[in-house]
Design a protein around this motif. Sequence first.
Motif, PDB file in Angstrom:
ATOM      1  N   SER A  25     -13.792   2.531 -16.361  1.00  0.00           N
ATOM      2  CA  SER A  25     -12.476   2.774 -16.302  1.00  0.00           C
ATOM      3  C   SER A  25     -11.753   3.886 -16.258  1.00  0.00           C
ATOM      4  O   SER A  25     -12.374   4.903 -16.866  1.00  0.00           O
ATOM      5  CB  SER A  25     -11.460   1.695 -17.107  1.00  0.00           C
ATOM      6  N   GLU A  26     -10.746   4.158 -15.614  1.00  0.00           N
ATOM      7  CA  GLU A  26     -10.049   5.438 -15.721  1.00  0.00           C
ATOM      8  C   GLU A  26      -9.793   5.808 -16.852  1.00  0.00           C
ATOM      9  O   GLU A  26     -10.010   6.899 -17.482  1.00  0.00           O
ATOM     10  CB  GLU A  26      -8.629   5.587 -14.936  1.00  0.00           C
ATOM     11  N   LEU A  57     -12.873  11.457 -11.879  1.00  0.00           N
ATOM     12  CA  LEU A  57     -11.445  11.117 -11.597  1.00  0.00           C
ATOM     13  C   LEU A  57     -10.978  11.782 -10.316  1.00  0.00           C
ATOM     14  O   LEU A  57     -10.147  11.135  -9.688  1.00  0.00           O
ATOM     15  CB  LEU A  57     -10.604  11.746 -12.641  1.00  0.00           C
ATOM     16  N   ARG A  81     -12.023   9.582  -7.270  1.00  0.00           N
ATOM     17  CA  ARG A  81     -11.584   8.297  -7.370  1.00  0.00           C
ATOM     18  C   ARG A  81     -10.091   8.468  -6.537  1.00  0.00           C
ATOM     19  O   ARG A  81      -9.628   7.632  -6.164  1.00  0.00           O
ATOM     20  CB  ARG A  81     -11.500   7.680  -8.449  1.00  0.00           C
ATOM     21  N   ASN A  82      -9.514   9.622  -6.994  1.00  0.00           N
ATOM     22  CA  ASN A  82      -8.065   9.556  -6.692  1.00  0.00           C
ATOM     23  C   ASN A  82      -7.900  10.946  -5.333  1.00  0.00           C
ATOM     24  O   ASN A  82      -6.517  10.888  -5.130  1.00  0.00           O
ATOM     25  CB  ASN A  82      -7.207  10.186  -7.772  1.00  0.00           C
ATOM     26  N   SER A 130      -1.381   3.929 -14.957  1.00  0.00           N
ATOM     27  CA  SER A 130      -2.692   4.239 -14.545  1.00  0.00           C
ATOM     28  C   SER A 130      -2.955   5.848 -14.492  1.00  0.00           C
ATOM     29  O   SER A 130      -1.715   6.515 -14.351  1.00  0.00           O
ATOM     30  CB  SER A 130      -2.962   3.551 -13.562  1.00  0.00           C
ATOM     31  N   SER A 158      -4.051   7.479 -12.038  1.00  0.00           N
ATOM     32  CA  SER A 158      -3.811   7.768 -10.736  1.00  0.00           C
ATOM     33  C   SER A 158      -2.263   7.789 -10.509  1.00  0.00           C
ATOM     34  O   SER A 158      -1.761   8.794  -9.794  1.00  0.00           O
ATOM     35  CB  SER A 158      -4.417   6.829  -9.701  1.00  0.00           C
TER      36      SER A 158
END
Length: 97
Positions: free
Chosen positions: A13-14, A32, A35-36, A77, A79
């Motif tokens: 998970s983040e 990270l 993913r973003n 989150s 993000s």
Amino acid sequence: MKQIAAIEKTALSESAVVERVLGGEVSLYELLMRRNNQKLYRVIRSYLKQEQDVEDAMQETYMKAFEKLSQFRHDASFSTWLIRIGINNALARLREQ
């Protein structure tokens, strides 16, 4: 063996990745970013029209987020937090212009 490590990374998970980066596994920060990246690009691009400005703002955002990672509170989150930093960077660039 590499395949197992890749599968393990995608399952994190983040929040888990953030904790591991803060714990010293700095190379996981790239996860990270990957993913973003697309979402961050779209948001910053909606504020800035010049491609070079977008790229510069993204780089600043990733650097600032890394420097301030210990301040991430996990109440949103990663993000969301990252995009807020990106928006602030984009707005600061617009004010400079």
